[in-house]
Motif scaffolding. Sequence first.
Motif, PDB file in Angstrom:
ATOM      1  N   ASN A  16      14.445  -0.532  14.391  1.00 25.60           N
ATOM      2  CA  ASN A  16      15.505  -0.925  13.463  1.00 25.60           C
ATOM      3  C   ASN A  16      14.950  -1.347  12.106  1.00 25.60           C
ATOM      4  N   GLY A  17      13.865  -2.113  12.148  1.00 24.96           N
ATOM      5  CA  GLY A  17      13.230  -2.524  10.899  1.00 24.96           C
ATOM      6  C   GLY A  17      12.730  -1.310  10.128  1.00 24.96           C
ATOM      7  N   SER A 150      24.500   2.289  11.703  1.00 25.42           N
ATOM      8  CA  SER A 150      23.247   2.960  12.088  1.00 25.42           C
ATOM      9  C   SER A 150      22.699   2.169  13.271  1.00 25.42           C
ATOM     10  N   ILE A 151      22.780   2.779  14.452  1.00 23.81           N
ATOM     11  CA  ILE A 151      22.582   2.026  15.693  1.00 23.81           C
ATOM     12  C   ILE A 151      21.475   2.637  16.536  1.00 23.81           C
ATOM     13  N   THR A 152      20.640   1.801  17.095  1.00 22.71           N
ATOM     14  CA  THR A 152      19.717   2.263  18.135  1.00 22.71           C
ATOM     15  C   THR A 152      20.309   1.870  19.487  1.00 22.71           C
ATOM     16  N   ILE A 153      20.167   2.784  20.444  1.00 23.25           N
ATOM     17  CA  ILE A 153      20.733   2.583  21.782  1.00 23.25           C
ATOM     18  C   ILE A 153      19.640   2.849  22.806  1.00 23.25           C
ATOM     19  N   GLY A 154      19.480   1.938  23.758  1.00 21.61           N
ATOM     20  CA  GLY A 154      18.467   2.130  24.783  1.00 21.61           C
ATOM     21  C   GLY A 154      18.780   3.268  25.744  1.00 21.61           C
ATOM     22  N   ILE A 193      23.212   7.575  15.241  1.00 23.10           N
ATOM     23  CA  ILE A 193      22.774   6.991  16.518  1.00 23.10           C
ATOM     24  C   ILE A 193      21.393   7.515  16.914  1.00 23.10           C
ATOM     25  N   ILE A 194      20.510   6.617  17.321  1.00 18.56           N
ATOM     26  CA  ILE A 194      19.250   7.007  17.963  1.00 18.56           C
ATOM     27  C   ILE A 194      19.331   6.548  19.425  1.00 18.56           C
ATOM     28  N   TYR A 195      19.418   7.512  20.348  1.00 15.29           N
ATOM     29  CA  TYR A 195      19.435   7.179  21.783  1.00 15.29           C
ATOM     30  C   TYR A 195      18.006   6.999  22.314  1.00 15.29           C
ATOM     31  N   GLU A 196      17.916   6.385  23.473  1.00 22.26           N
ATOM     32  CA  GLU A 196      16.623   6.166  24.148  1.00 22.26           C
ATOM     33  C   GLU A 196      15.610   5.533  23.201  1.00 22.26           C
ATOM     34  N   ALA A 197      16.082   4.583  22.424  1.00 25.54           N
ATOM     35  CA  ALA A 197      15.263   3.983  21.375  1.00 25.54           C
ATOM     36  C   ALA A 197      14.041   3.271  21.949  1.00 25.54           C
ATOM     37  N   VAL A 208      12.529  11.375  13.380  1.00 27.63           N
ATOM     38  CA  VAL A 208      13.688  10.483  13.322  1.00 27.63           C
ATOM     39  C   VAL A 208      13.972  10.038  11.878  1.00 27.63           C
ATOM     40  N   ALA A 209      12.905   9.726  11.145  1.00 29.81           N
ATOM     41  CA  ALA A 209      13.068   9.302   9.750  1.00 29.81           C
ATOM     42  C   ALA A 209      13.648  10.432   8.915  1.00 29.81           C
ATOM     43  N   THR A 210      13.168  11.642   9.148  1.00 29.85           N
ATOM     44  CA  THR A 210      13.669  12.805   8.406  1.00 29.85           C
ATOM     45  C   THR A 210      15.158  13.020   8.698  1.00 29.85           C
ATOM     46  N   GLY A 211      15.519  12.891   9.961  1.00 29.32           N
ATOM     47  CA  GLY A 211      16.930  13.045  10.329  1.00 29.32           C
ATOM     48  C   GLY A 211      17.803  11.995   9.652  1.00 29.32           C
ATOM     49  N   TYR A 212      17.293  10.781   9.602  1.00 30.07           N
ATOM     50  CA  TYR A 212      18.081   9.707   8.980  1.00 30.07           C
ATOM     51  C   TYR A 212      18.217   9.940   7.477  1.00 30.07           C
TER      52      TYR A 212
END
Lengths: 266, 266
Positions: A16-17, A150-154, A193-197, A208-212
């Motif tokens: 997240n940071g 903008s959420i991370t999900i486990g 959303i980022i799954y399986e964070a 992931v950064a490129t996608g964001y």
Amino acid sequence: MKVFIVYAHPESLSLNGALKDVAVSHLTALGHAVQVSDLYAMQWKASADAADFITRRDPQRLNYPSESKSAYKGDTQTENIKREQEKLLWADAVIFQFPMWWFSMPAILKGWIDRVYACGFAYGVGRHEGEHWGRRYGEGTLEGRRAMLSITIGGRAPQYSERGVNGELHDLLFPIHHGILFYPGMRVLSPHIIYEAGRMPLAEFDRVATGYKSRLDQLFTDDPIPYRMQNHGHYDSQQVLKPGLGHGQHGTRIHLLQPGDPPQAA
Amino acid sequence: MKVFIVYAHPESLSLNGALKDVAVSHLTALGHAVQVSDLYAMQWKASADAADFITRRDPQRLNYPSESKSAYKGDTQTENIKREQEKLLWADAVIFQFPMWWFSMPAILKGWIDRVYACGFAYGVGRHEGEHWGRRYGEGTLEGRRAMLSITIGGRAPQYSERGVNGELHDLLFPIHHGILFYPGMRVLSPHIIYEAGRMPLAEFDRVATGYKSRLDQLFTDDPIPYRMQNHGHYDSQQVLKPGLGHGQHGTRIHLLQPGDPPQAA
């Protein structure tokens, strides 16, 4: 344009940071002005209580909405609440960066909403009369701004799919998207959303950064979720969706505009 | 029986405070043992952070679930978290008394969930294998307990009806009912709701108290919301509802057992 990032994670070295940092640098590179509220670094007080009011209408019994209304109107809010409201008013877009905890936001961020969303600012705005029930749901103080979670999900994506055991993602986020962001007038974008964070290898981060970043490129052009505005003829005087609208839809989806519906002002 | 009330309101003279008192006295009169966690009076720390861990697996970088798992397993959790877990384990039924703020619970209560629901206690329980994905959703540490939300709401009932502008009440509460209460194994009762709480004349309170007492009389006999258990054959190895189930239902309702469905253990 001006972008306000509300960021809630206790560890700056977290995904997240890192996503917050990507957003700051990428949006700045795109020429936008960026402000960040790092709620953990600010030691944001999460619990709405009597300490939120410098003077009290009723010192004997705390009615939070009533004191909030009076403090907002009389300009006696605490400085920390005022500053956050000013950032919201300054922004053209607001991004909320947080990990999904128990199918909602971390308490520190909920406490930011509970306290910053004052009566007269985010609710209790406008007159109540017939089919017009305050300025809310697409209208209100924050009208004209965009908002994106903008959420991370486990967990894994299938568990949040239409028939996934956790419930469908947009159903789970409806109280936030519709009830917190659309309510005071913001246009809500689909969440990022980022799954399986928790299981993400470090080597994945560049992807992931490129996608964001690609997503952020569209912050001011993506179509918002087409929630129905409240005060444009689709809800009756009880604020119930009128017959004939939402046909063929169920649950939270009846509140989405559908092809063929009477048009609503943008 | 044993009833644990988790109560979150900043003003003891509030309707929420009065309903909590009604529950304590009525349940006691019925012969039940009652414990209350008054989160504001306890000055419950809402924000999950590094201070929740006395020792750290990784002092450099806070991974909250990983530290939570290690602290729970190694019995190094902070005393305040342990005490709340013990109350949950003690209880036969848990009542959550709070005002609905922004279509969810107050931050102080969300922070009670975020911190008390440790890894190994409320999640991360049981093996992951094929269609069996942990002990959760009807199974888990809190199995055998009942849970009920007792909520005051400022708005009017029609706005929370099936086509109401706020979203249908059970859709709004799904993240709490299903994702917080059913997840660690509790059976979830229909919520007890007081609408238009802010406008209630004092003269109405006797009627409201009587209604709540009748509801409490049924705390151990009311049928719970029939959510599908995860590990009884209705979800596939991706934890997606199998074809043919949830027929004719949509949104969050597909997770409710329907007449004709294959039976699940109680």
